[in-house]
Scaffold this motif. Structure first.
Motif, mmCIF file in Angstrom:
data_model
loop_
_atom_site.group_PDB
_atom_site.id
_atom_site.type_symbol
_atom_site.label_atom_id
_atom_site.label_comp_id
_atom_site.label_asym_id
_atom_site.label_seq_id
_atom_site.Cartn_x
_atom_site.Cartn_y
_atom_site.Cartn_z
ATOM 1 N N SER A 148 12.494 35.334 76.698
ATOM 2 C CA SER A 148 13.052 35.856 75.454
ATOM 3 C C SER A 148 12.892 37.364 75.470
ATOM 4 O O SER A 148 12.097 37.909 76.239
ATOM 5 C CB SER A 148 12.352 35.249 74.224
ATOM 6 O OG SER A 148 11.037 35.739 74.105
ATOM 7 N N HIS A 149 13.648 38.018 74.622
ATOM 8 C CA HIS A 149 13.563 39.474 74.586
ATOM 9 C C HIS A 149 12.253 39.942 73.967
ATOM 10 O O HIS A 149 11.650 40.907 74.439
ATOM 11 C CB HIS A 149 14.755 40.035 73.807
ATOM 12 C CG HIS A 149 16.071 39.775 74.474
ATOM 13 N ND1 HIS A 149 16.798 38.626 74.242
ATOM 14 C CD2 HIS A 149 16.762 40.494 75.394
ATOM 15 C CE1 HIS A 149 17.908 38.660 74.976
ATOM 16 N NE2 HIS A 149 17.901 39.774 75.687
ATOM 17 N N TYR A 150 11.813 39.230 72.933
ATOM 18 C CA TYR A 150 10.593 39.628 72.237
ATOM 19 C C TYR A 150 9.696 38.416 71.992
ATOM 20 O O TYR A 150 10.163 37.283 71.862
ATOM 21 C CB TYR A 150 10.929 40.277 70.885
ATOM 22 C CG TYR A 150 11.696 41.571 71.008
ATOM 23 C CD1 TYR A 150 11.051 42.781 71.250
ATOM 24 C CD2 TYR A 150 13.082 41.585 70.882
ATOM 25 C CE1 TYR A 150 11.760 43.968 71.361
ATOM 26 C CE2 TYR A 150 13.801 42.772 70.993
ATOM 27 C CZ TYR A 150 13.131 43.955 71.233
ATOM 28 O OH TYR A 150 13.842 45.129 71.349
ATOM 29 N N ILE B 233 6.275 37.636 69.389
ATOM 30 C CA ILE B 233 5.353 38.124 68.354
ATOM 31 C C ILE B 233 4.082 37.295 68.432
ATOM 32 O O ILE B 233 4.117 36.072 68.274
ATOM 33 C CB ILE B 233 5.985 38.036 66.959
ATOM 34 C CG1 ILE B 233 7.243 38.900 66.889
ATOM 35 C CG2 ILE B 233 4.980 38.477 65.884
ATOM 36 C CD1 ILE B 233 7.961 38.841 65.562
ATOM 37 N N VAL C 272 3.946 42.889 68.843
ATOM 38 C CA VAL C 272 5.299 42.618 69.313
ATOM 39 C C VAL C 272 5.384 42.998 70.785
ATOM 40 O O VAL C 272 5.166 44.152 71.161
ATOM 41 C CB VAL C 272 6.349 43.405 68.503
ATOM 42 C CG1 VAL C 272 7.752 43.161 69.067
ATOM 43 C CG2 VAL C 272 6.297 43.013 67.035
ATOM 44 N N TYR C 273 5.689 42.026 71.631
ATOM 45 C CA TYR C 273 5.839 42.252 73.071
ATOM 46 C C TYR C 273 7.326 42.228 73.410
ATOM 47 O O TYR C 273 8.040 41.294 73.024
ATOM 48 C CB TYR C 273 5.143 41.144 73.866
ATOM 49 C CG TYR C 273 3.670 40.986 73.598
ATOM 50 C CD1 TYR C 273 2.717 41.609 74.406
ATOM 51 C CD2 TYR C 273 3.222 40.193 72.537
ATOM 52 C CE1 TYR C 273 1.358 41.447 74.164
ATOM 53 C CE2 TYR C 273 1.857 40.026 72.287
ATOM 54 C CZ TYR C 273 0.935 40.655 73.103
ATOM 55 O OH TYR C 273 -0.410 40.491 72.867
ATOM 56 N N GLN C 274 7.799 43.244 74.118
ATOM 57 C CA GLN C 274 9.162 43.190 74.639
ATOM 58 C C GLN C 274 9.089 42.707 76.082
ATOM 59 O O GLN C 274 8.487 43.356 76.938
ATOM 60 C CB GLN C 274 9.881 44.533 74.577
ATOM 61 C CG GLN C 274 11.321 44.423 75.055
ATOM 62 C CD GLN C 274 12.165 45.644 74.747
ATOM 63 O OE1 GLN C 274 11.660 46.698 74.413
ATOM 64 N NE2 GLN C 274 13.486 45.495 74.848
ATOM 65 N N ASP D 228 14.647 43.506 78.508
ATOM 66 C CA ASP D 228 15.417 44.582 77.899
ATOM 67 C C ASP D 228 16.624 43.995 77.165
ATOM 68 O O ASP D 228 17.248 43.032 77.644
ATOM 69 C CB ASP D 228 15.890 45.565 78.972
ATOM 70 C CG ASP D 228 16.483 46.822 78.353
ATOM 71 O OD1 ASP D 228 15.722 47.761 78.088
ATOM 72 O OD2 ASP D 228 17.712 46.850 78.124
ATOM 73 N N GLU D 229 16.970 44.571 76.023
ATOM 74 C CA GLU D 229 18.072 44.039 75.220
ATOM 75 C C GLU D 229 19.403 44.076 75.957
ATOM 76 O O GLU D 229 20.334 43.333 75.616
ATOM 77 C CB GLU D 229 18.189 44.799 73.900
ATOM 78 C CG GLU D 229 17.064 44.493 72.929
ATOM 79 C CD GLU D 229 17.248 45.197 71.601
ATOM 80 O OE1 GLU D 229 18.379 45.674 71.324
ATOM 81 O OE2 GLU D 229 16.281 45.278 70.827
ATOM 82 N N ILE E 67 13.936 35.942 69.851
ATOM 83 C CA ILE E 67 12.600 36.327 69.386
ATOM 84 C C ILE E 67 11.750 35.069 69.287
ATOM 85 O O ILE E 67 12.064 34.152 68.517
ATOM 86 C CB ILE E 67 12.644 37.036 68.022
ATOM 87 C CG1 ILE E 67 13.517 38.298 68.087
ATOM 88 C CG2 ILE E 67 11.227 37.398 67.564
ATOM 89 C CD1 ILE E 67 13.663 39.003 66.747
ATOM 90 N N SER F 294 5.728 41.798 60.894
ATOM 91 C CA SER F 294 6.178 42.332 62.186
ATOM 92 C C SER F 294 7.605 41.887 62.478
ATOM 93 O O SER F 294 8.422 42.667 62.984
ATOM 94 C CB SER F 294 5.249 41.864 63.307
ATOM 95 O OG SER F 294 3.969 42.449 63.187
ATOM 96 N N LEU G 120 10.874 44.291 63.031
ATOM 97 C CA LEU G 120 11.611 44.186 64.286
ATOM 98 C C LEU G 120 13.078 43.850 64.023
ATOM 99 O O LEU G 120 13.986 44.459 64.627
ATOM 100 C CB LEU G 120 10.972 43.128 65.174
ATOM 101 C CG LEU G 120 11.667 42.816 66.509
ATOM 102 C CD1 LEU G 120 11.728 44.055 67.391
ATOM 103 C CD2 LEU G 120 10.946 41.673 67.226
#
Length: 258
Positions: free
Chosen positions: A61-63, A65, A72-74, A77-78, A103, A129, A133
């Protein structure tokens, strides 16, 4: 002389290798952002396990929580596709991995006990959070509020996350989703109580809202799953997949809002 010839040849070759010229003065009006949806999930795992699965497993996943603290972990990349939606559909669009941001929120999901299924709540810090986001993502990508959806919305036959304790109304109040007006629902509910609509009507209204549902005219298993997904989101106190006046009223009010 030979050295000069060699130098000229090298310059000529260099010019050929970089000779591509692109005219960017003519921009088409027929385009939009590739990212159109945000899909929300729970991980059904601890933070440590979630990070391991989402960075080295078959899904991503992109993010993400976390829980305690709600970091928040990325993870992706989007601009790149993450593998979080699977076989999915919303508002006529399919396989949403290519057009969505995923997310994940660390949450156990549910526990089955002798007394029944127990769902686990999200922490206040996680929701704060998430809202921050989402506001950032929506602003940068121009995502419509109705295109912030749950995994259970886009895959109702196989998924239940983010679950009935997810605070959809709170997100809607922050401009990050949709929610039916209570007074309008009460008025429509009174009418539907005396004039129950057909199953075809429910299937048409669910499809109009965005769900993938076959127009069979029968209250089949697939239709019950979709009804339950809708109810879990907008009436989490009871999501049995059975048609009733309140469900019909919420559907009608939400579709009129479109």
């Amino acid at each position: 002389m030979k050295a000069l010839f060699t130098s000229l040849l090298l310059l000529l070759l260099a010019g050929c290798s970089t000779g591509l010229r692109i005219d960017r003065d003519h921009v088409s009006a027929n385009q939009d952002n590739r990212i159109q949806f945000v899909v929300l999930h729970y991980t059904n795992a601890s933070l440590e396990r979630s990070l391991a699965l989402l960075t080295h497993g078959e899904v991503s996943s992109h993010y993400l929580i976390g829980d305690g603290p709600a970091t928040v972990y990325q993870l992706v990349d989007e601009s790149r596709r993450a593998w979080h939606a699977g076989d999915s559909q919303w508002d006529g669009r399919t396989w949403l991995n290519s057009t969505s941001i995923g997310i994940e929120i660390v949450n156990p999901g549910f526990t089955d006990t002798p007394q029944g299924r127990v769902w686990h709540p999200y922490s206040e810090a996680q929701i704060q959070s998430l809202i921050a986001l989402l506001k950032d993502i929506v602003k940068r990508n121009g995502i419509q509020p109705r295109y912030i959806v749950g995994h259970s919305d886009i895959a109702p036959l196989r998924k239940q996350d983010p679950g009935p304790l997810f605070p959809w109304k709170r997100l809607a109040d922050a401009g990050l989703g949709v929610w039916p007006n209570a007074n309008a629902v009460a008025q429509q509910q009174a009418w539907f109580a005396s004039n129950p609509p057909s199953i075809v009507w429910y299937q048409q209204q669910l499809a109009r809202f965005g769900y993938a549902v076959s127009q069979t005219g029968e209250l089949d298993e697939a239709t019950r799953h979709v009804l339950a997904a809708f109810q879990m989101r907008f009436r989490p106190q009871r999501f049995d997949g059975q048609p009733d006046a309140q469900t019909a009223a919420m559907l009608q009010v939400l579709n009129r809002m479109r």
